[in-house]
Design an enzyme around this catalytic site. Structure first.
Site, PDB file in Angstrom:
ATOM      1  N   LYS A  44      27.640 -43.435 -10.603  1.00  0.00           N
ATOM      2  CA  LYS A  44      27.022 -43.890  -9.276  1.00  0.00           C
ATOM      3  C   LYS A  44      26.094 -44.973  -9.236  1.00  0.00           C
ATOM      4  CE  LYS A  44      29.206 -40.233  -6.659  1.00  0.00           C
ATOM      5  NZ  LYS A  44      29.359 -39.276  -5.667  1.00  0.00           N
ATOM      6  N   ARG A  61      31.554 -33.127 -11.821  1.00  0.00           N
ATOM      7  CA  ARG A  61      32.495 -34.092 -11.890  1.00  0.00           C
ATOM      8  C   ARG A  61      32.219 -35.356 -12.477  1.00  0.00           C
ATOM      9  NH1 ARG A  61      34.106 -38.285  -8.515  1.00  0.00           N
ATOM     10  NH2 ARG A  61      36.640 -38.061  -7.861  1.00  0.00           N
TER      11      ARG A  61
END
Length: 334
Positions: free
Chosen positions: A276, A311
């Site tokens: 991210k 995840r």
């Protein structure tokens, strides 16, 4: 003034006699940080935490999608989209998607998260029929494998469930489609409720929080209650604080630092941080595909706080790191 209690998680051995198990797993705690709006954070002995809160902090989590939640499970990300932020277009055909899915399972993924709509900042909404056409063929081909489908739409969730999906991962936290709550409850289908404000197109302007840790907690609690009221038991609910979704760098770090507070919801916790933007900002790495060292570092920080699902894009690297971390943590008890 409602107080929330964040267990100060430990993994060292031997455990003190007054230690309490965290979510029935290998982690433990003897003290909690007490958070309340307008008041300083204080540390108190676990014995002073209300009994109903302690019950949720300590109770073992029930299996989700057939997977035990007594440990940290790896969820492999399988994007079947042309425009995801880090790997868009990787899976160009159903056959290629299935091959990549099989490879992730061989590399150590225990559940796959199939997404047919990008949720990167600024991503437009995908029509329902198109999203179903992307997701369902891959889900059907992998029937029998624990499959999560990443969707905000009840119609997509329904089609995916019929194709064999065992978990719905709603990044809108059941806000985008008012039919999602009723569908998951009526289907008795486990669902992951993530926190996000706005939509992928608007979320970067939705970062005004009074207290990000408590605001996210309160939202997740409200959505859990809605699911319970609709008939879905809490043990079938997973929560995700939504790192990177309508959060600034500082807010992401505050959530990660206080992650263990969400054990007080009595649900398994999913953490999605892989590749991210905040990792790029902190590390200086502009190429999302090269952020796996930072992604693994944050994943292990989450594992240290007792999360149940991580995840990830980079399955083999994360599996190796998690295996070694767990071996070291358990070394004193061997």
């Amino acid at each position: 003034m409602t107080a929330r209690y964040r267990p100060l998680v430990q993994t060292a051995t031997p455990r003190p006699e007054d230690a309490l198990p965290l979510a029935g797993g290998p982690h433990w705690f003897t003290h909690c940080a007490r958070h309340a709006r307008g008041a300083p954070i204080t540390v108190i002995p676990a014995a002073e935490v209300p009994q109903d809160v302690l019950a949720r902090l300590t109770a073992p989590r029930e299996p989700v999608a057939g997977l035990s939640m007594q440990g940290c499970r790896i969820m492999g990300i399988l994007n079947v989209t042309p425009d995801s932020f880090s790997d868009g277009g990787t899976d160009g055909s159903v056959a290629e998607s299935i091959a990549r899915a099989r490879q992730m399972l061989d590399d150590g993924a225990e559940i796959l998260d199939i997404g047919g709509e990008s949720t990167r900042p600024g991503a437009p909404e995908v029509p329902v029929d198109e999203e179903i056409a992307r997701v369902v063929p891959v889900t059907e081909a992998l029937k029998g494998v624990p499959i999560s489908v990443d969707t905000r739409k009840a119609a997509v969730a329904r089609a995916a469930a019929e194709a064999g999906a065992t978990l719905i991962n709603d990044v809108s936290g059941l806000v985008f489609d008012p039919e999602m709550t009723e569908f998951c409850a009526s289907a008795r289908l486990p669902v992951c409720v993530m926190h996000m404000r706005g939509t992928p197109e608007t979320m970067t302007a939705e970062t005004d929080y009074e207290d990000v840790l408590l605001d996210v907690y309160d939202f997740l609690e409200t959505q859990i209650h809605a699911l319970e009221h609709a008939g879905l038991p809490r043990e079938k609910i997973v929560v995700d604080p939504g790192i990177g979704f309508a959060k600034t760098l500082e807010q992401n770090l505050a959530l990660l630092n206080g992650l263990s507070i969400f054990h007080g919801l009595g649900c398994a916790i999913l953490l999605g941080v892989s590749r991210k933007g905040f990792i790029g900002k902190l590390s200086g790495e502009g190429d999302a595909a090269q952020r796996f060292p930072g992604s693994i570092a944050v994943a292990l920080a989450g594992a240290a706080q007792g999360i149940q699902i991580i995840r990830v894009h980079d399955v083999p690297q994360t599996r190796q790191a998690l295996t070694l971390w767990q071996a070291v943590e358990e070394g004193g008890s061997r």
